[in-house]
Design an enzyme around this catalytic site. Structure first.
Site, PDB file in Angstrom:
ATOM      1  N   MET A  54       1.002  -1.418   0.143  1.00  0.00           N
ATOM      2  CA  MET A  54       0.216  -0.297   0.080  1.00  0.00           C
ATOM      3  C   MET A  54       1.138   1.339  -0.297  1.00  0.00           C
ATOM      4  O   MET A  54       0.356   2.334  -0.860  1.00  0.00           O
ATOM      5  CB  MET A  54      -1.203  -0.347   1.385  1.00  0.00           C
ATOM      6  CG  MET A  54      -1.861  -1.276   1.643  1.00  0.00           C
ATOM      7  SD  MET A  54      -2.992  -0.986   0.007  1.00  0.00           S
ATOM      8  CE  MET A  54      -4.196   0.471   0.124  1.00  0.00           C
ATOM      9  N   VAL A 109       2.494  -1.986   8.963  1.00  0.00           N
ATOM     10  CA  VAL A 109       2.119  -3.528   9.089  1.00  0.00           C
ATOM     11  C   VAL A 109       1.247  -3.254  10.013  1.00  0.00           C
ATOM     12  O   VAL A 109       0.480  -2.453  11.342  1.00  0.00           O
ATOM     13  CB  VAL A 109       3.469  -4.495  10.300  1.00  0.00           C
ATOM     14  CG1 VAL A 109       3.829  -5.560   8.798  1.00  0.00           C
ATOM     15  CG2 VAL A 109       3.401  -3.813  10.938  1.00  0.00           C
ATOM     16  N   GLU A 110      -0.253  -4.262   9.765  1.00  0.00           N
ATOM     17  CA  GLU A 110      -1.436  -4.212  10.614  1.00  0.00           C
ATOM     18  C   GLU A 110      -0.850  -4.535  11.918  1.00  0.00           C
ATOM     19  O   GLU A 110      -2.063  -5.921  12.409  1.00  0.00           O
ATOM     20  CB  GLU A 110      -2.625  -5.012  10.078  1.00  0.00           C
ATOM     21  CG  GLU A 110      -3.482  -4.994  10.151  1.00  0.00           C
ATOM     22  CD  GLU A 110      -4.678  -3.251   9.806  1.00  0.00           C
ATOM     23  OE1 GLU A 110      -3.934  -2.270   9.596  1.00  0.00           O
ATOM     24  OE2 GLU A 110      -5.733  -3.262   9.732  1.00  0.00           O
ATOM     25  N   SER A 131      -6.475  -0.999   7.515  1.00  0.00           N
ATOM     26  CA  SER A 131      -8.178  -1.775   7.085  1.00  0.00           C
ATOM     27  C   SER A 131      -8.794  -1.814   8.211  1.00  0.00           C
ATOM     28  O   SER A 131     -10.140  -2.244   8.163  1.00  0.00           O
ATOM     29  CB  SER A 131      -8.243  -2.365   5.803  1.00  0.00           C
ATOM     30  OG  SER A 131      -7.091  -3.425   5.547  1.00  0.00           O
ATOM     31  N   HIS A 189      -8.800   6.141   4.230  1.00  0.00           N
ATOM     32  CA  HIS A 189      -8.256   4.586   3.700  1.00  0.00           C
ATOM     33  C   HIS A 189      -8.372   4.045   2.639  1.00  0.00           C
ATOM     34  O   HIS A 189      -9.358   3.909   1.666  1.00  0.00           O
ATOM     35  CB  HIS A 189      -9.118   3.134   4.620  1.00  0.00           C
ATOM     36  CG  HIS A 189      -9.383   1.946   4.267  1.00  0.00           C
ATOM     37  ND1 HIS A 189     -10.711   0.864   4.062  1.00  0.00           N
ATOM     38  CD2 HIS A 189      -8.773   1.112   4.189  1.00  0.00           C
ATOM     39  CE1 HIS A 189     -10.728   0.202   4.139  1.00  0.00           C
ATOM     40  NE2 HIS A 189      -9.048   0.005   4.078  1.00  0.00           N
ATOM     41  N   ASN A 200      -6.815  -1.733  -2.702  1.00  0.00           N
ATOM     42  CA  ASN A 200      -5.835  -2.277  -3.594  1.00  0.00           C
ATOM     43  C   ASN A 200      -6.754  -2.540  -4.771  1.00  0.00           C
ATOM     44  O   ASN A 200      -7.624  -3.162  -4.303  1.00  0.00           O
ATOM     45  CB  ASN A 200      -5.129  -3.608  -2.530  1.00  0.00           C
ATOM     46  CG  ASN A 200      -4.514  -3.438  -3.242  1.00  0.00           C
ATOM     47  OD1 ASN A 200      -3.483  -3.210  -4.653  1.00  0.00           O
ATOM     48  ND2 ASN A 200      -3.561  -4.884  -2.714  1.00  0.00           N
ATOM     49  N   GLU A 204     -12.559   5.538   1.663  1.00  0.00           N
ATOM     50  CA  GLU A 204     -12.993   5.505   3.024  1.00  0.00           C
ATOM     51  C   GLU A 204     -12.731   6.837   3.945  1.00  0.00           C
ATOM     52  O   GLU A 204     -10.839   6.764   3.898  1.00  0.00           O
ATOM     53  CB  GLU A 204     -13.416   4.538   4.016  1.00  0.00           C
ATOM     54  CG  GLU A 204     -13.916   3.877   3.193  1.00  0.00           C
ATOM     55  CD  GLU A 204     -14.405   1.972   3.910  1.00  0.00           C
ATOM     56  OE1 GLU A 204     -15.505   1.396   3.368  1.00  0.00           O
ATOM     57  OE2 GLU A 204     -13.634   2.094   4.835  1.00  0.00           O
ATOM     58  N   ASN A 248     -15.240  -3.717   3.548  1.00  0.00           N
ATOM     59  CA  ASN A 248     -14.619  -4.337   3.777  1.00  0.00           C
ATOM     60  C   ASN A 248     -15.739  -4.801   4.439  1.00  0.00           C
ATOM     61  O   ASN A 248     -16.198  -6.163   4.808  1.00  0.00           O
ATOM     62  CB  ASN A 248     -12.951  -3.951   4.889  1.00  0.00           C
ATOM     63  CG  ASN A 248     -12.776  -4.027   3.362  1.00  0.00           C
ATOM     64  OD1 ASN A 248     -12.418  -4.460   2.504  1.00  0.00           O
ATOM     65  ND2 ASN A 248     -11.107  -3.639   4.256  1.00  0.00           N
TER      66      ASN A 248
HETATM   67  N1  LIG Z   1      -3.372  -5.182   1.186  1.00  0.00           N
HETATM   68  C1  LIG Z   1      -3.888  -4.007   1.187  1.00  0.00           C
HETATM   69  O1  LIG Z   1      -4.767  -4.342   0.376  1.00  0.00           O
HETATM   70  C2  LIG Z   1      -4.647  -2.949   1.989  1.00  0.00           C
HETATM   71  C3  LIG Z   1      -5.738  -2.455   1.518  1.00  0.00           C
HETATM   72  C4  LIG Z   1      -5.804  -1.435   2.619  1.00  0.00           C
HETATM   73  C5  LIG Z   1      -5.030  -0.762   3.179  1.00  0.00           C
HETATM   74  N2  LIG Z   1      -4.466  -1.709   3.785  1.00  0.00           N
HETATM   75  C6  LIG Z   1      -3.147  -1.535   5.275  1.00  0.00           C
HETATM   76  O2  LIG Z   1      -2.449  -0.408   4.893  1.00  0.00           O
HETATM   77  C7  LIG Z   1      -1.601  -1.113   5.928  1.00  0.00           C
HETATM   78  C8  LIG Z   1      -0.176  -1.741   5.027  1.00  0.00           C
HETATM   79  O3  LIG Z   1      -0.717  -3.172   4.607  1.00  0.00           O
HETATM   80  P1  LIG Z   1       0.191  -3.149   3.595  1.00  0.00           P
HETATM   81  O4  LIG Z   1      -0.128  -4.583   3.173  1.00  0.00           O
HETATM   82  O5  LIG Z   1       1.157  -2.422   3.056  1.00  0.00           O
HETATM   83  O6  LIG Z   1       1.457  -3.638   4.185  1.00  0.00           O
HETATM   84  P2  LIG Z   1       2.531  -4.771   3.810  1.00  0.00           P
HETATM   85  O7  LIG Z   1       3.733  -5.656   5.102  1.00  0.00           O
HETATM   86  O8  LIG Z   1       3.317  -4.776   2.663  1.00  0.00           O
HETATM   87  O9  LIG Z   1       3.790  -3.030   4.351  1.00  0.00           O
HETATM   88  C9  LIG Z   1       4.040  -3.216   5.405  1.00  0.00           C
HETATM   89  C10 LIG Z   1       5.478  -1.819   6.045  1.00  0.00           C
HETATM   90  O10 LIG Z   1       6.039  -1.355   6.636  1.00  0.00           O
HETATM   91  C11 LIG Z   1       7.117  -1.323   6.906  1.00  0.00           C
HETATM   92  N3  LIG Z   1       7.029  -1.316   8.378  1.00  0.00           N
HETATM   93  C12 LIG Z   1       6.698  -1.614   9.427  1.00  0.00           C
HETATM   94  N4  LIG Z   1       6.982  -1.107  11.068  1.00  0.00           N
HETATM   95  C13 LIG Z   1       7.733  -0.005   9.583  1.00  0.00           C
HETATM   96  C14 LIG Z   1       7.893   1.254  10.738  1.00  0.00           C
HETATM   97  N5  LIG Z   1       8.256   1.353  12.508  1.00  0.00           N
HETATM   98  N6  LIG Z   1       7.714   2.382  10.223  1.00  0.00           N
HETATM   99  C15 LIG Z   1       8.384   2.636   8.543  1.00  0.00           C
HETATM  100  N7  LIG Z   1       7.800   1.332   7.965  1.00  0.00           N
HETATM  101  C16 LIG Z   1       7.310   0.126   9.002  1.00  0.00           C
HETATM  102  C17 LIG Z   1       6.883  -2.409   6.675  1.00  0.00           C
HETATM  103  O11 LIG Z   1       8.842  -3.030   5.950  1.00  0.00           O
HETATM  104  C18 LIG Z   1       6.677  -2.972   5.320  1.00  0.00           C
HETATM  105  O12 LIG Z   1       7.159  -2.493   4.266  1.00  0.00           O
HETATM  106  C19 LIG Z   1      -1.943  -2.134   6.662  1.00  0.00           C
HETATM  107  O13 LIG Z   1      -3.088  -0.708   7.860  1.00  0.00           O
HETATM  108  C20 LIG Z   1      -3.096  -1.921   6.203  1.00  0.00           C
HETATM  109  O14 LIG Z   1      -4.335  -2.789   6.540  1.00  0.00           O
HETATM  110  C21 LIG Z   1      -4.237  -2.724   3.213  1.00  0.00           C
END
Ligand SMILES: NC(=O)c1ccc[n+]([C@@H]2O[C@H](COP(=O)([O-])OP(=O)(O)OC[C@H]3O[C@@H](n4cnc5c(N)ncnc54)[C@H](O)[C@@H]3O)[C@@H](O)[C@H]2O)c1
Length: 717
Positions: free
Chosen positions: A331, A408-409, A436, A457, A460, A469, A507
């Site tokens: 994201m 990370v979530e 999310s 929000h 993807n 959102e 969602n």
């Molecule tokens: N993947 C989806 O479809 C989707 C859709 C909407 C929202 N989200 C939300 O977006 C967020 C990220 O999801 P994602 O799928 O990109 O996750 P991801 O695991 O692909 O990426 C998370 C990144 O955050 C980095 N990270 C961890 N701790 C950190 C910190 N302290 N400072 C900076 N970077 C840090 C990690 O190294 C990683 O690169 C989550 O909250 C998720 O719920 C995801």
């Protein structure tokens, strides 16, 4: 203060050139409306009188509005169409006015600088000559089919005559827009001029026209085009190929492109007045279809969504001039790309060099892809990429107006990150989370300034999904909310305001729909029939495919959260959990409900096919039951969400599902569809399933009372 300027003015200069200038007061763009068309009619009358007395040598139509020549007909005019004969009369009236313009006995020139859509394009092709600026805002098209209608102000008749059948169909049937350059190549524009010299070039072109030097040689068509377009058999072949392609594309859901095609076939070569009458009949037929009404509704809901907070709040909202994104994962990388592609500098921060490199690579790929699709040049893509500053540190955070965290979530990590950020950003900075499933309110509890915390929000893939959102907590200030809204709009997205409840809106509604897929498999349905049943309904992909795209690990995590939040009615079916624990994660590792090789889907995954092969029993769920169980549960959850105030109106809920998961727009959205199905019928179907399959189908209180009182969702808006 309201301006009472006219949207069109006529000035005749001392060389007897009449300049019609479009400049709609209090609007960013020019739109055609019934009053502005009536005014155009009056001005044409004045031009005729001047011509009769020898006091006019030419007419130029231009816009004084930056970036907008004419954006088309005001869509509210379509919403106001009462019935077929009303639509017919309106089309005839506009046709008469454009025909009157076309018949002026002096040369007419359209000077197109900025967006030229729908009625705008129909206006310029009623002029004798057309010049366009090379500005990137100058794009031309006939997007009527996207509203379920066809060009009905002469465009379906004049465009094929002007640019040939194939080029005309390419525009009319797709509704796409093209650049000035492409418009020149197909003959829609006679000339292009550099933007900085546009006015001078218009005058120069006009001089040539007046000197009789502008009538270029008729364009010689290539042989293949002549054979296809200028011979009877060629045309039959061309139309039958186009018909087949259109039927495959619209799958019988969208009548407009097919009708437009038939109209062009019927009218090509006919005397213009006869052709125009047929065009008005075809438009009238389409304007009152359910599909067109649905598409118009969604379009207007989208417009309203952008103005949701009112002009004043949006006008005062602070503009984001510098942003930062935390987390360079799936994201984060895409959000940074989105921001940079809108020319806003952005810092992309991660804690791992490898993750950062991968996020930057992903952003770059997206920019390159956008440039290969002609959205901007590859040079511009490079400049935009340079706006993303990848880093592992918090340097330069003292300059950002907005931080979006996409780490990370995990609540503890997010709260820590929020505190780290707050120490480094100025007091006005907005802190947004892209979570999310976590509570924005709980996250904000870790903040020293919770009024500045908001959820933004994204969905993807970020570059493709138009919905955002905006999640407000009790503490979020109005000012922060307005800034978040205006940021989403500036990023080209459609913002919808939602309450901080688990799963927010989209969602949450998706959860029972996807969960039911598992129960259906357990009850003897197979993967292919489940997906086919919902694809036949118009979903862009069936639920099994969607689960693969989301990732079975993510989907499983979400379903645990949902069950925790909503209890029995979201009790996880167990299928996704089972597959995930066997290492089937969906598209990301090539194995989920389906098998994937690279980008290609290679049929149902053998493990799944064996386990859920469909019982073939008479009582195994058929397509109708599959649709009812999944979609009626979604409607039921929507009723709970509305009851809890997650979203303010049925319209916003419908818009969210169309923009967020591609719920079929021709159905007008989930609740608009539910209203047509009949709320009492849905309650009855849920009750029957409740009896047969369990509590998860128990109809929501709101739905029951609506059925009893004979209410609909859309009337309540
Ligand atoms: N993947 C989806 O479809 C989707 C859709 C909407 C929202 N989200 C939300 O977006 C967020 C990220 O999801 P994602 O799928 O990109 O996750 P991801 O695991 O692909 O990426 C998370 C990144 O955050 C980095 N990270 C961890 N701790 C950190 C910190 N302290 N400072 C900076 N970077 C840090 C990690 O190294 C990683 O690169 C989550 O909250 C998720 O719920 C995801």
């Amino acid at each position: 203060m309201a301006e009472d300027r006219d949207p069109l003015t006529l000035d005749v200069d001392r060389d007897y050139v009449g300049w019609i200038t479009l400049d709609q007061p209090e609007s960013r763009v020019n739109l055609l409306t019934a009053p502005s068309l009536a005014l155009l009619d009056r001005l044409i009358g004045e031009l005729e009188s001047r011509i009769a007395t020898g006091k006019l040598v030419a007419v130029v139509v231009r816009s004084a509005k930056p970036g907008s020549f004419v954006h088309g007909l005001d869509v509210r005019e379509l919403e106001r169409v009462r019935d077929r004969s009303d639509a017919f009369e309106k089309s005839r009236e506009a046709q008469r006015i454009f025909r009157r313009l076309e018949r002026l006995t002096v040369p007419t020139l359209a000077a197109v600088d900025g967006m030229c859509l729908g009625g705008g394009t129909e206006l310029i092709i009623a002029c004798e000559h057309r010049i366009g600026s090379d500005d990137t805002t100058t794009r031309l098209g006939l997007p009527e089919v996207r509203l379920g209608i066809l060009p009905g102000f002469g465009g379906s008749v004049r465009l094929p005559a002007l640019v040939g059948i194939q080029s005309a169909l390419d525009l009319i049937l797709s509704g796409k827009t093209i650049s000035a350059d492409r418009a020149k190549r197909i003959g829609l524009l006679d000339r292009i001029a550099p933007k900085p010299r546009f006015e001078m070039e218009v005058s120069a072109f006009l001089k040539e026209i007046l000197a009789g030097k502008a009538r270029g040689k008729p364009r010689k068509k290539p042989l293949a085009k002549r054979l296809l377009e200028d011979t009877g058999p060629g045309r039959s072949l061309l139309f039958s190929i186009a018909e087949r392609k259109t039927a495959a594309r619209t799958k019988g859901w969208y009548p407009a492109p097919g009708r437009a095609l038939r109209l062009v076939a019927e009218t090509y070569g006919l005397p213009i007045d006869q052709a125009l009458e047929l065009e008005a009949h075809a438009l009238a037929e389409l304007a009152v279809t359910r599909e067109s009404r649905s598409l118009v509704r969604i379009f207007l809901l989208q417009q309203d969504a952008k103005r949701r907070l009112g002009e004043e709040a949006m006008g005062q909202a602070r503009r984001v001039e510098r942003a930062a994104v935390l987390g360079a994962g799936v994201m984060g990388g895409s959000i940074a790309e989105l921001i940079a592609s809108h020319d806003v500098p952005v810092i992309l921060k991660d804690i791992e060099q490898e993750a950062l490199d991968s996020g930057l690579r992903h952003a770059n790929e997206l920019l390159q892809k956008a440039s290969s699709k002609g959205r901007f040049s590859s040079g511009e893509a490079g400049l935009k990429f340079a706006l993303i500053q990848g880093t592992l540190s918090y340097d330069k955070f003292s300059e950002v107006d907005l931080v979006i965290e996409a780490v990370v979530e995990r609540m503890a990590v997010k709260q820590q990150v929020l505190q780290d950020v707050e120490e480094r950003v100025p007091s006005h900075t907005i802190i947004a989370t892209n979570t999310s499933s976590l509570s924005v309110t709980t996250l904000a509890e870790a903040s020293s300034r919770p009024d500045r915390v908001v959820g933004i929000h994204f969905f993807n893939p970020v570059h493709r999904m138009p919905l955002v959102e905006i999640v407000r907590t009790e503490a979020t200030s109005e000012e922060v909310l307005a800034a978040a809204f205006s940021f989403a709009v500036a990023m080209g997205k459609t913002p919808v305001l939602v309450a901080d409840r688990p799963g927010f809106l989209v969602n949450r509604l998706l959860a029972p729909y996807l969960n039911e897929t598992g129960y259906l498999l357990d009850d003897g349905a197979d993967v292919l029939s489940i997906d086919a049943a919902l694809e036949e309904f118009g979903m862009p992909m069936g639920p099994c495919r969607l689960l693969d795209e989301i990732g079975l690990d993510v989907a499983d995590h979400v379903s645990v959260e949902m069950e925790r939040a909503f209890g029995q009615r979201m009790r996880a079916a167990g299928v996704v959990d089972g597959l995930r624990s066997e290492g089937l994660l969906g598209r990301k590792n090539g194995r989920g409900f389906y098998r994937y090789e690279g980008a290609q889907q290679k049929g149902v995954e053998p493990v799944v096919a064996k386990r859920y092969s469909g019982t073939g029993d008479a009582d195994a769920p058929d397509a109708e039951e599959i649709r009812q169980r999944t979609l009626h549960l979604m409607v039921n959850e929507a009723a709970y969400a509305i009851e809890e105030g997650v979203v303010e109106s049925a319209g916003e809920l419908d818009l969210s599902l169309v923009m967020g998961i591609g719920f079929p727009p021709f159905r007008g959205g989930l609740l608009s569809w539910a209203d047509r199905e009949g709320i009492p019928n849905i309650v009855e179907s849920l009750s029957n399933f409740e009896e047969r399959l369990g509590d998860r189908f128990a109809p929501a209180g709101l739905l029951r009372s609506m059925a009893e009182e004979d209410l609909t969702f859309t009337d309540a808006d």
